[in-house]
Design a protein around this motif. Sequence first.
Motif, PDB file in Angstrom:
ATOM      1  N   MET A   9       0.834  -1.207   0.000  1.00 33.19           N
ATOM      2  CA  MET A   9       0.000   0.000   0.000  1.00 33.19           C
ATOM      3  C   MET A   9       0.865   1.252   0.000  1.00 33.19           C
ATOM      4  SD  MET A   9      -3.394  -0.697   2.343  1.00 33.19           S
ATOM      5  CE  MET A   9      -2.509  -0.961   3.883  1.00 33.19           C
ATOM      6  N   SER A  13       0.992   4.246  -2.888  1.00 33.63           N
ATOM      7  CA  SER A  13       0.165   5.309  -2.303  1.00 33.63           C
ATOM      8  C   SER A  13       0.128   6.580  -3.150  1.00 33.63           C
ATOM      9  CB  SER A  13       0.675   5.646  -0.900  1.00 33.63           C
ATOM     10  OG  SER A  13       2.020   6.120  -0.951  1.00 33.63           O
ATOM     11  N   SER A  15       0.199   6.704  -6.516  1.00 31.94           N
ATOM     12  CA  SER A  15      -0.224   6.443  -7.897  1.00 31.94           C
ATOM     13  C   SER A  15      -1.570   7.087  -8.197  1.00 31.94           C
ATOM     14  CB  SER A  15      -0.306   4.936  -8.144  1.00 31.94           C
ATOM     15  OG  SER A  15      -0.831   4.680  -9.424  1.00 31.94           O
ATOM     16  N   THR A  17      -3.390   6.142 -10.847  1.00 31.03           N
ATOM     17  CA  THR A  17      -4.244   5.159 -11.538  1.00 31.03           C
ATOM     18  C   THR A  17      -4.298   3.802 -10.848  1.00 31.03           C
ATOM     19  OG1 THR A  17      -2.389   4.468 -12.938  1.00 31.03           O
ATOM     20  CG2 THR A  17      -3.818   6.220 -13.781  1.00 31.03           C
ATOM     21  N   GLN A  18      -3.475   3.611  -9.818  1.00 33.96           N
ATOM     22  CA  GLN A  18      -3.427   2.321  -9.129  1.00 33.96           C
ATOM     23  C   GLN A  18      -3.757   2.503  -7.648  1.00 33.96           C
ATOM     24  OE1 GLN A  18       0.634   2.014 -10.441  1.00 33.96           O
ATOM     25  NE2 GLN A  18       0.214   0.082 -11.496  1.00 33.96           N
ATOM     26  N   LEU A  19      -4.707   1.737  -7.163  1.00 27.63           N
ATOM     27  CA  LEU A  19      -5.104   1.813  -5.762  1.00 27.63           C
ATOM     28  C   LEU A  19      -4.900   0.460  -5.096  1.00 27.63           C
ATOM     29  CD1 LEU A  19      -6.492   3.176  -3.306  1.00 27.63           C
ATOM     30  CD2 LEU A  19      -8.675   2.354  -4.255  1.00 27.63           C
ATOM     31  N   ALA A  21      -5.514  -1.056  -1.309  1.00 32.16           N
ATOM     32  CA  ALA A  21      -6.137  -0.684  -0.036  1.00 32.16           C
ATOM     33  C   ALA A  21      -6.602  -1.929   0.687  1.00 32.16           C
ATOM     34  CB  ALA A  21      -7.309   0.257  -0.287  1.00 32.16           C
TER      35      ALA A  21
END
Length: 199
Positions: A9, A13, A15, A17-19, A21
């Motif tokens: 994560m 953190s 990005s 476009t990228q998550l 979680a």
Amino acid sequence: MKPDWDKLMSAFSGSATQLVADVDCTAAGKPLCESNGVKGYPTIKWGDPSDLQDYQGGRDYESLKTFAEENLKPVCSPANIELCDEGKKKEIETFMSMADADLDAKIASEEKKISDAESLFETELQKLQSAYQKLMDDKDKTIADVKAAGLGLMKSCKAAKAKGSKDELYLNIATDVCGKRVYDDLIDHEAYTESSLVQ
């Protein structure tokens, strides 16, 4: 796994476009987990937020990071239709043009197929478990019945007979050896006596 997930994560953190979680399925995140079919913990899902898929890869940091770098990117969807091929574009256009009620009914119909498949799986699995338990019980009963019928005593008797046969064999060998030795000693003694008399 949690330390590697927390590290992942942190790595993503910033990005846009990228998550990456985590969700607490026992608290505020429970509805989200239920709507995505989460039944065990920890469960990892990935992909379009409206169509999350099960993650099947390794759960160490390097495996997770590699997968995220290769797969967590914009994909074909109504929000990114430019990434779709012609077939998917037509499919999206068809769904977008449907009345909400019709689309809801179609979604419910497809979800029912999944629910029915899961129910069938659970039912058949229970049958298999029941059959397995019966086979185990039958096997244990057969073993107990055979032992109660004297299998152990039979084995003890066989061992005793085998031991008796070996003892008898050893006795016969010893008798033969000793008998021959006595016979040889007698022959030697007679030869010595005859020799002495001649002299």
